[in-house]
Write an enzyme that holds these catalytic residues in place. Structure first.
Site, PDB file in Angstrom:
ATOM      1  N   ASN A   1      -4.950 -10.235   8.257  1.00 29.65           N
ATOM      2  CA  ASN A   1      -6.330 -10.408   8.746  1.00 29.65           C
ATOM      3  C   ASN A   1      -7.281 -10.991   7.692  1.00 29.65           C
ATOM      4  O   ASN A   1      -8.480 -10.762   7.736  1.00 29.65           O
ATOM      5  CB  ASN A   1      -6.859  -9.082   9.315  1.00 29.65           C
TER       6      ASN A   1
ATOM      7  N   GLU B   1     -11.187   1.911  -5.353  1.00 27.96           N
ATOM      8  CA  GLU B   1     -10.477   0.632  -5.280  1.00 27.96           C
ATOM      9  C   GLU B   1     -10.839  -0.278  -6.463  1.00 27.96           C
ATOM     10  O   GLU B   1      -9.971  -0.920  -7.047  1.00 27.96           O
ATOM     11  CB  GLU B   1     -10.800  -0.050  -3.945  1.00 27.96           C
TER      12      GLU B   1
HETATM   13  P1  CMP Z   1      -7.316  -3.594   5.523  1.00 34.10           P
HETATM   14  O1  CMP Z   1      -8.789  -3.668   5.630  1.00 34.10           O
HETATM   15  O2  CMP Z   1      -6.671  -4.264   4.373  1.00 34.10           O
HETATM   16  O3  CMP Z   1      -6.892  -2.044   5.510  1.00 34.10           O
HETATM   17  C1  CMP Z   1      -5.622  -1.603   5.957  1.00 34.10           C
HETATM   18  C2  CMP Z   1      -4.855  -2.692   6.633  1.00 34.10           C
HETATM   19  O4  CMP Z   1      -3.801  -2.265   7.457  1.00 34.10           O
HETATM   20  C3  CMP Z   1      -5.788  -3.428   7.577  1.00 34.10           C
HETATM   21  O5  CMP Z   1      -6.707  -4.201   6.856  1.00 34.10           O
HETATM   22  C4  CMP Z   1      -4.801  -4.208   8.416  1.00 34.10           C
HETATM   23  O6  CMP Z   1      -4.431  -5.431   7.813  1.00 34.10           O
HETATM   24  C5  CMP Z   1      -3.599  -3.271   8.427  1.00 34.10           C
HETATM   25  N1  CMP Z   1      -3.451  -2.631   9.748  1.00 34.10           N
HETATM   26  C6  CMP Z   1      -4.261  -1.717  10.300  1.00 34.10           C
HETATM   27  N2  CMP Z   1      -3.801  -1.366  11.516  1.00 34.10           N
HETATM   28  C7  CMP Z   1      -2.651  -2.088  11.726  1.00 34.10           C
HETATM   29  C8  CMP Z   1      -1.720  -2.174  12.788  1.00 34.10           C
HETATM   30  N3  CMP Z   1      -1.872  -1.443  13.888  1.00 34.10           N
HETATM   31  N4  CMP Z   1      -0.671  -3.008  12.655  1.00 34.10           N
HETATM   32  C9  CMP Z   1      -0.530  -3.754  11.526  1.00 34.10           C
HETATM   33  N5  CMP Z   1      -1.396  -3.710  10.471  1.00 34.10           N
HETATM   34  C10 CMP Z   1      -2.445  -2.886  10.580  1.00 34.10           C
END
Ligand code: CMP
Length: 141
Positions: free
Chosen positions: A114, A128
């Site tokens: 993302n 962090e």
């Molecule tokens: P981030 O803000 O980096 O924090 C945790 C990450 O886990 C989140 O962004 C997503 O990229 C990932 N994430 C959260 N939920 C899911 C999911 N259901 N499937 C795959 N990746 C996830």
């Protein structure tokens, strides 16, 4: 309001797309400043520590594999209400649900890939930032 710091990662898929300048511009034009910055590869152990709260989730292995698959841009962003502001600029975790114009809507590929990470609270930001930056690598803005 007091100046706050938050932690940001531009993830491997966004680095590969060559859109670092575009993403940084979105932070800057919304009032956030870069207080620290480095392009880096994250080790598996550091990544597992960083995402420790997600350890039991089914996507944990995939998340760590992706985040260690290539270079990332690690940043400390500084500004008024920086934690919340950064989350608004990023958009929802799932790029498909992110508001048009946000970073994740523009450059995210999927929930896992993302494009950006941002701290979810000032407490998380402090943890962090300390994981990735020494105090003397962060400038006062
Ligand atoms: P981030 O803000 O980096 O924090 C945790 C990450 O886990 C989140 O962004 C997503 O990229 C990932 N994430 C959260 N939920 C899911 C999911 N259901 N499937 C795959 N990746 C996830």
């Amino acid at each position: 309001m007091a100046i706050e710091q938050t932690f940001s990662i531009i993830k491997p898929n966004a680095v590969k797309k060559n859109v670092l300048g575009n993403i940084v511009e979105q932070f800057e034009s919304n009032g956030l400043k870069i207080a620290a910055c480095k392009l880096s590869l994250i080790s598996k152990s550091k990544c597992e520590e960083f995402y420790a709260e997600h350890k039991a989730r089914p996507f944990f292995g995939e998340l760590v594999a992706f985040m260690t698959s290539g270079p990332v841009l690690l940043m400390v962003l500084s500004g008024e209400n920086a934690v919340l502001k950064n989350r608004e600029i990023m958009g929802a975790t799932d790029p498909k649900k992110a508001t048009v114009g946000t970073i994740r809507a523009k450059f995210g590929d999927s929930m896992g890939e993302n494009a950006v990470h941002g701290s979810d609270s000032p407490t998380s930001a402090a943890r962090e930032i300390a994981l990735f930056f020494e105090r003397n690598e962060i400038v006062n803005l």
